[in-house]
Design a protein around this motif. Structure first.
Motif, PDB file in Angstrom:
ATOM      1  N   GLY A 247       1.152  34.655 133.322  1.00  0.00           N
ATOM      2  CA  GLY A 247       2.174  34.414 132.305  1.00  0.00           C
ATOM      3  C   GLY A 247       3.559  34.769 132.804  1.00  0.00           C
ATOM      4  O   GLY A 247       4.512  34.011 132.619  1.00  0.00           O
TER       5      GLY A 247
ATOM      6  N   TRP B 212      -1.917  28.263 129.412  1.00  0.00           N
ATOM      7  CA  TRP B 212      -3.130  27.850 128.699  1.00  0.00           C
ATOM      8  C   TRP B 212      -3.988  26.962 129.586  1.00  0.00           C
ATOM      9  O   TRP B 212      -5.198  27.133 129.688  1.00  0.00           O
TER      10      TRP B 212
ATOM     11  N   PRO C   9       3.685  28.492 127.819  1.00  0.00           N
ATOM     12  CA  PRO C   9       2.329  28.600 127.291  1.00  0.00           C
ATOM     13  C   PRO C   9       1.470  27.378 127.587  1.00  0.00           C
ATOM     14  O   PRO C   9       0.247  27.499 127.724  1.00  0.00           O
TER      15      PRO C   9
ATOM     16  N   PRO D 234      -1.756  32.469 125.304  1.00  0.00           N
ATOM     17  CA  PRO D 234      -0.896  31.286 125.363  1.00  0.00           C
ATOM     18  C   PRO D 234      -0.975  30.393 124.132  1.00  0.00           C
ATOM     19  O   PRO D 234       0.018  29.780 123.746  1.00  0.00           O
TER      20      PRO D 234
ATOM     21  N   TRP E 281      -8.534  36.176 122.863  1.00  0.00           N
ATOM     22  CA  TRP E 281      -7.702  36.679 123.951  1.00  0.00           C
ATOM     23  C   TRP E 281      -7.908  38.174 124.149  1.00  0.00           C
ATOM     24  O   TRP E 281      -7.984  38.647 125.286  1.00  0.00           O
TER      25      TRP E 281
ATOM     26  N   CYS F   8       2.706  35.468 126.569  1.00  0.00           N
ATOM     27  CA  CYS F   8       1.415  34.832 126.871  1.00  0.00           C
ATOM     28  C   CYS F   8       0.414  35.865 127.369  1.00  0.00           C
ATOM     29  O   CYS F   8      -0.763  35.843 126.985  1.00  0.00           O
TER      30      CYS F   8
ATOM     31  N   THR G 285       1.275  31.905 121.418  1.00  0.00           N
ATOM     32  CA  THR G 285       2.661  31.791 121.872  1.00  0.00           C
ATOM     33  C   THR G 285       3.141  30.346 121.764  1.00  0.00           C
ATOM     34  O   THR G 285       4.280  30.077 121.344  1.00  0.00           O
TER      35      THR G 285
END
Length: 519
Positions: free
Chosen positions: A459, A147, A143, A100, A228, A95, A103
């Motif tokens: 994460g 997230w 995740p 996330p 990301w 992550c 993943t």
């Protein structure tokens, strides 16, 4: 200010640094925060449903067809948790590295494949193998929480995490309705034999999981600020847009000011400075300021930038996060609470069938579903109360005290269930409901505390905490395995362990000394 019902559908107020929402637009799936919220809980819910799709049919249909012993069923429950433990440990760093959302989607698709292959099982060995690989789906919890943490700010992150996890965990209860219903329908309406019906029923979760994973990638962003890989760039630009120059925040990892030094000039040449300005301009064009920005002081904005943006840690940095007392607290508490939930969810139908044989497979399955379905209310309750306590006191200690309080009451209920071992419907179901309330609320309170502990490595700490929950599930499942049909004794043993571990870690401070973010 108190809760406003309009926040359920209005565009939320936004943290100007990282784009996190300060309310949860549950009734607004068109808003990106609301959309991610719904994909997070639904993705985990369908994963949990498929992960626990075997127990509702194991007590009678699958057990009879494969000629399984009770020990072989218990072994399969333990194996189903083992893969999830390993995946959760890996999912945390994944992550932080890949985001996330990606993943989450990969975990769902990889875990869906063995679910579709359930029909190939011909004996205990096949059951072990399929349940092990289906256990990959349990890793989607990490995740899901990372997230959710990435899209919702500190004032509501406990509520958002508890709702997404709680509604997701409800899949463990829904599966007790869904799988027997699919099985019964295939037998009665499609006139399939039991041997074929239970195998075909596993195609349904495979289809739903695959569809969810694909739409998740197509319809949802990685972060509130975009890709990301550009999250640090976006934070840097947002600071500059509010008059905070990049030179003041050079310690933000991965920002546009982080470049390799050339020669002996620490600040770089004029061409380097020009390149930084150009990159800042690109970031400004991509991200810009947010609508509905919350008012924050410069110091709060700097703290959010320096301490709450997820970084890609080195192995040494990851180890330093994992082996801190604060990580031990959330991991040990989740070992007890979620570990107990997993183990109990695997055997509850069988426990009810032993004490109430007249209810049959479908009847005991429906009562066992209550335990998982209470997550819809109980886990969110723990997160909401935790957020309220934090808001009222301004201290993370309030969240930590709540975690331990829920755990102690849960332990008392577990001991009571075990010692009474009731054959009365009202007594047994009442005690289990009371235990479920505090246990699941404790899960919600725990992952309300997690985002405050090492937020720049969310994460990793989410993965470790989630994995320890699975490790607890394995240990408690082993207890059930070796005590055979003496379910009551296993319950009170788990209760004693829960109370003892929480007393052992209750004195540890919730946040490491000197930590910048998360306060």
């Amino acid at each position: 200010m108190g809760f406003k019902v309009t926040t359920l559908w209005k565009a939320p107020e936004i943290n100007p640094v990282n784009g996190k929402a300060r309310s949860i637009p549950i009734l607004n799936p068109f808003n990106k925060h609301g959309r991610v919220f719904h994909f997070a809980w639904f993705g985990f819910m369908i994963a949990f449903l498929a992960w626990y799709a075997f127990p509702p049919l194991l007590s009678v249909a699958i057990k009879k067809d494969l000629k399984l012993t009770q020990n072989e069923i218990a072994n399969s429950n333990i194996i189903a948790l083992t893969a999830t433990l390993l995946v959760r440990l890996v999912a945390g760093p994944m992550c932080d590295r890949f985001g996330p959302r990606n993943t989450f989607a990969v975990t769902l698709i990889v875990g869906a494949i063995p679910s579709a292959l359930a029909g190939t099982i011909s004996g205990p060995g096949g059951l072990y193998a399929i349940r092990f690989f289906i256990g990959i789906l349990g890793g989607s919890f990490v995740p899901c929480q990372v997230w959710s943490t990435g899209f919702f700010d500190k004032n509501v992150v406990g509520t958002s995490n508890a709702l997404t996890a709680g509604w997701g965990n409800a899949g463990g209860g829904i599966t007790y309705f869904v799988m027997p219903a699919i099985y019964d329908s295939l037998k009665k309406d499609q006139h399939l034999t039991s041997h074929v019906a239970w195998r075909v029923s596993f195609i349904v979760p495979f289809i739903i999981i695959t569809f969810t994973a694909i739409t998740m990638v197509l319809l949802c962003p990685d972060t509130p600020t975009g890709k990301w890989s550009e999250r640090h760039l976006a934070v840097q630009q947002n600071l500059q847009a509010h008059g905070i120059r990049g030179e003041e925040v050079v310690d933000i990892p991965g920002t546009i000011t982080d470049h390799q030094k050339t020669g002996t000039n620490i600040l770089g040449s004029s061409s380097d400075e020009k390149r930084l300005e150009e990159e800042a301009g690109i970031a400004s064009a991509k991200h810009g300021s947010f609508d509905h920005e919350a008012t924050m002081s410069e110091q709060d904005m700097l703290s959010a930038a320096r301490g709450e943006v997820v970084v890609k840690p080195s192995f040494q940095e990851a180890m330093s996060v994992i082996f801190t007392p604060q990580t031990l607290v959330v991991a040990a508490c989740y070992f007890c609470s979620f570990g107990a939930e997993l183990a109990i969810n695997s055997i509850l139908g069988a426990y009810y069938l032993k004490n109430f044989p007249k209810l049959g497979q479908t009847g005991t399955g429906r009562w066992a579903a209550m335990f998982g379905l209470l997550n819809v209310v109980c886990r969110p309750f723990g997160g909401i109360v935790s957020d309220i306590a934090y808001k009222k006191t301004g201290k993370v200690w309030a969240k930590k005290i709540l975690v331990h309080s829920f755990a102690l009451v849960t332990g008392a209920f577990l001991i009571a269930i075990g010692l009474v071992n009731s054959h009365s419907h009202s007594t047994m179901f009442g005690l289990v409901a009371g235990m479920a309330f505090f246990l699941e609320a404790g899960n919600g309170a725990n992952f309300s505390l997690v985002p405050h502990v090492h937020p720049s490595a969310n994460g990793i700490i989410s993965g470790v905490t989630g994995a320890m929950g699975n490790f607890g599930g394995i240990i408690f499942a082993i207890i059930f395995r070796y005590l055979g049909n003496d379910y009551g004794k296993a319950f009170w043993i788990i209760g004693v362990v829960t109370i003892g571990l929480n007393f052992a870690v209750c004195w540890i401070k919730p946040i490491p000394k000197g930590q910048v973010g998360g306060r």
